[in-house]
Design a protein around this motif. Structure first.
Motif, mmCIF file in Angstrom:
data_model
loop_
_atom_site.group_PDB
_atom_site.id
_atom_site.type_symbol
_atom_site.label_atom_id
_atom_site.label_comp_id
_atom_site.label_asym_id
_atom_site.label_seq_id
_atom_site.Cartn_x
_atom_site.Cartn_y
_atom_site.Cartn_z
ATOM 1 N N ASP A 101 45.725 -72.327 14.556
ATOM 2 C CA ASP A 101 46.461 -73.231 13.676
ATOM 3 C C ASP A 101 47.947 -73.296 14.015
ATOM 4 O OD1 ASP A 101 44.238 -74.018 12.263
ATOM 5 O OD2 ASP A 101 44.419 -72.404 10.783
ATOM 6 N N LYS A 102 48.427 -72.389 14.817
ATOM 7 C CA LYS A 102 49.824 -72.434 15.235
ATOM 8 C C LYS A 102 50.006 -73.558 16.244
ATOM 9 C CE LYS A 102 50.866 -67.515 14.571
ATOM 10 N NZ LYS A 102 51.925 -67.747 13.560
ATOM 11 N N ASN A 103 51.170 -74.222 16.171
ATOM 12 C CA ASN A 103 51.435 -75.273 17.146
ATOM 13 C C ASN A 103 51.986 -74.671 18.435
ATOM 14 O OD1 ASN A 103 54.285 -74.914 16.809
ATOM 15 N ND2 ASN A 103 54.179 -76.187 14.962
ATOM 16 N N ILE A 104 52.018 -75.500 19.463
ATOM 17 C CA ILE A 104 52.412 -75.029 20.797
ATOM 18 C C ILE A 104 53.863 -74.538 20.799
ATOM 19 C CG2 ILE A 104 52.608 -75.688 23.219
ATOM 20 C CD1 ILE A 104 49.761 -75.573 22.145
ATOM 21 N N GLY A 105 54.714 -75.207 20.013
ATOM 22 C CA GLY A 105 56.108 -74.781 19.964
ATOM 23 C C GLY A 105 56.258 -73.371 19.419
ATOM 24 N N GLU A 106 55.521 -73.033 18.364
ATOM 25 C CA GLU A 106 55.593 -71.684 17.798
ATOM 26 C C GLU A 106 55.082 -70.635 18.779
ATOM 27 O OE1 GLU A 106 54.911 -72.910 13.098
ATOM 28 O OE2 GLU A 106 53.276 -72.064 14.277
ATOM 29 N N ILE A 107 53.993 -70.977 19.456
ATOM 30 C CA ILE A 107 53.433 -70.018 20.418
ATOM 31 C C ILE A 107 54.398 -69.818 21.580
ATOM 32 C CG2 ILE A 107 51.543 -69.642 22.042
ATOM 33 C CD1 ILE A 107 49.741 -71.164 20.113
ATOM 34 N N ALA A 108 55.010 -70.931 22.064
ATOM 35 C CA ALA A 108 55.971 -70.815 23.159
ATOM 36 C C ALA A 108 57.183 -69.994 22.744
ATOM 37 C CB ALA A 108 56.402 -72.206 23.619
ATOM 38 N N ALA A 109 57.662 -70.193 21.492
ATOM 39 C CA ALA A 109 58.793 -69.390 21.005
ATOM 40 C C ALA A 109 58.420 -67.931 20.881
ATOM 41 C CB ALA A 109 59.269 -69.952 19.670
ATOM 42 N N TRP A 110 57.176 -67.654 20.458
ATOM 43 C CA TRP A 110 56.728 -66.267 20.318
ATOM 44 C C TRP A 110 56.601 -65.595 21.684
ATOM 45 C CZ3 TRP A 110 51.733 -64.210 21.613
ATOM 46 C CH2 TRP A 110 51.553 -62.880 21.212
ATOM 47 N N ILE A 111 56.075 -66.348 22.662
ATOM 48 C CA ILE A 111 55.944 -65.788 24.018
ATOM 49 C C ILE A 111 57.322 -65.561 24.635
ATOM 50 C CG2 ILE A 111 55.104 -66.261 26.347
ATOM 51 C CD1 ILE A 111 52.774 -67.759 25.074
ATOM 52 N N GLY A 112 58.231 -66.507 24.448
ATOM 53 C CA GLY A 112 59.572 -66.368 25.005
ATOM 54 C C GLY A 112 59.774 -67.267 26.220
ATOM 55 N N ARG A 113 60.963 -67.848 26.302
ATOM 56 C CA ARG A 113 61.269 -68.768 27.378
ATOM 57 C C ARG A 113 61.192 -68.091 28.744
ATOM 58 N NH1 ARG A 113 61.209 -74.129 28.528
ATOM 59 N NH2 ARG A 113 62.569 -74.533 30.312
ATOM 60 N N SER A 114 61.716 -66.897 28.843
ATOM 61 C CA SER A 114 61.732 -66.205 30.132
ATOM 62 C C SER A 114 60.317 -65.911 30.621
ATOM 63 C CB SER A 114 62.534 -64.913 30.019
ATOM 64 O OG SER A 114 61.950 -64.045 29.052
ATOM 65 N N GLN A 115 59.434 -65.520 29.696
ATOM 66 C CA GLN A 115 58.057 -65.225 30.092
ATOM 67 C C GLN A 115 57.343 -66.482 30.567
ATOM 68 O OE1 GLN A 115 56.406 -62.059 30.176
ATOM 69 N NE2 GLN A 115 55.127 -63.407 31.413
ATOM 70 N N ILE A 116 57.580 -67.603 29.880
ATOM 71 C CA ILE A 116 56.962 -68.860 30.296
ATOM 72 C C ILE A 116 57.459 -69.271 31.672
ATOM 73 C CG2 ILE A 116 56.816 -71.330 29.772
ATOM 74 C CD1 ILE A 116 56.809 -70.621 26.834
ATOM 75 N N GLU A 117 58.746 -69.093 31.925
ATOM 76 C CA GLU A 117 59.282 -69.419 33.243
ATOM 77 C C GLU A 117 58.691 -68.522 34.318
ATOM 78 O OE1 GLU A 117 63.463 -69.157 32.873
ATOM 79 O OE2 GLU A 117 63.685 -71.083 31.820
ATOM 80 N N ASP A 118 58.504 -67.234 33.988
ATOM 81 C CA ASP A 118 57.870 -66.325 34.960
ATOM 82 C C ASP A 118 56.444 -66.771 35.267
ATOM 83 O OD1 ASP A 118 60.166 -64.841 35.046
ATOM 84 O OD2 ASP A 118 59.483 -63.329 33.608
ATOM 85 N N TRP A 119 55.709 -67.125 34.228
ATOM 86 C CA TRP A 119 54.338 -67.602 34.450
ATOM 87 C C TRP A 119 54.338 -68.896 35.262
ATOM 88 C CZ3 TRP A 119 52.312 -66.850 28.733
ATOM 89 C CH2 TRP A 119 52.083 -65.491 28.524
#
Length: 385
Positions: A253-271
């Motif tokens: 039920d969480k939106n993509i923005g919340e999940i991305a904020a929870w994961i963190g910008r740096s982690q998403i960039e690493d992935w």
């Protein structure tokens, strides 16, 4: 009237008729330019075709556009001329030659774009950097566009079924792993340490009594048996499954923005960089494969399915856009310009080459008719005395 006068009349009439017809034929094309005596232009100069050249060009353009090269005729020719079959055969021949080539993709790229690779064989930085920037922009754009969408909407029905099946498997697996751990030496040692901390660590009277009458092994054995019975109950498995499903639903039920904020910008960039590096590595392996091997799985599908569809699409697209193409090409203006720039001498040569025999017959007919007129004139002169 004597015989010589009769023959003279016939000869003059014949000459006039023949020469007049020949002159009329010549005046279709000659002279090419007007003749002037001072400021006075000689009549019938230039000839008919040179003098009306502009009008002829306009009429020819209109004739070609409205009656010869029409959109309906072109559409009919496209559908009935076998163009689709010929086009499919040509595309299939070119595709097969390309797909059976033993050259690797790297050789083909090097022959076309030598600077596409660096000295160590990897992609050149001039190519890699723009692609990486586009990749990062693509990831950012996708995250931004999908930021308000719940994760649940991005998972298809088949994916949700696999998640539910995974929850069922994980529920039983977690309990089974816990039982295995409790029966392992590490689990027994951890249980004994826990029992000692609960009953013996405090040093009170109750702890001393328990330690006196029951040893650690007996207490652990009785406790593990009871715990093992609890872990094997279906009710516990079902309860654990319900808890995992509830947590999964909250996550979906969480939106993509919340999940991305929870994961963190740096982690998403690493992935993102890791995925790009994997794709880059895979692409370098592919370019070293021969074209014949690389295209082997799709050769039959290309020949039997893709090529006919492409040929059909090309012909249908051409037929649908014939009117638009004709408007862009301006057939009338093209024909008008071509006719207007065509040399008159060449037109005369073409017409005489096609109709030269007929023109000679017209000239001969002029001689014959002129001679007949001379005969009639002589007879009338004799009759009228």
């Amino acid at each position: 009237m004597n015989v010589w006068m009769f023959l003279l009349n016939v000869a003059v009439g014949s000459a006039i008729g023949g020469v007049t017809n020949e002159l009329a034929i010549r005046m279709l094309f000659r002279p090419l330019k007007p003749w002037y005596i001072g400021r006075w232009r000689v009549p019938f100069t230039p000839g008919l075709i040179p003098g009306r050249r502009d009008d002829i060009a306009i009429q020819m353009g209109r004739l070609v556009e409205e009656h010869l090269l029409t959109t309906e005729g072109v559409k009919r020719a496209l559908t009935q001329s076998g163009l689709e079959q010929q086009l499919a055969e040509w595309i299939d021949r070119v595709a097969r030659e390309w797909m059976t080539d033993e050259q690797c993709v790297r050789e083909v790229l090097l022959s076309a774009v030598p600077q596409v690779f660096s000295e160590d064989g990897s992609w050149s930085e001039s190519l890699r950097r723009p692609v990486l920037l586009h990749w990062q922009s693509f990831v950012d754009r996708i995250l931004e566009e999908q930021a308000a969408r719940p994760l649940r909407q991005l998972i298809p029905a088949a994916g949700r079924e696999r998640l539910d099946a995974a929850v069922d498997t994980v529920s039983g697996l977690l309990l089974q792993r816990l039982r295995d751990y409790l029966h392992s030496p590490e689990g027994l040692e951890a249980a004994q340490s826990l029992i000692r901390g609960m009953f013996g660590g405090g040093g009170g009277m109750f702890g001393g009594l328990v330690g006196m009458f029951l040893g650690d092994d007996k207490i652990v054995g009785k406790l593990l048996t009871h715990v093992d019975d609890i872990l094997q109950k279906p009710e516990l498995t079902q309860r654990l499954r319900q808890l995992l499903c509830a947590e999964l639903d909250r996550l979906l039920d969480k939106n993509i923005g919340e999940i991305a904020a929870w994961i963190g910008r740096s982690q998403i960039e690493d992935w993102s960089r890791a995925v790009f590096a994997k794709l880059e590595e895979r692409s370098l392996k592919l370019v070293d494969m021969p074209l014949s091997r690389l295209t082997a799985p799709i050769q039959e599908a290309v020949s039997t399915q893709l090529v006919p569809r492409v040929a059909k699409w090309m012909v249908e697209s051409l037929a649908r856009n014939v009117e638009r193409i004709f408007q862009r090409l301006a057939i009338r203006e093209i024909v008008t310009r071509q006719v207007d720039s065509f040399p008159i001498e060449r037109i005369e040569e073409i017409v005489l080459g096609i109709s030269g025999r007929e023109f000679r017959m017209i000239t001969l007919l002029g001689f014959i008719l002129g001679g007949i007129i001379g005969v009639i004139q002589s007879l009338l002169s004799i009759w009228l005395g």
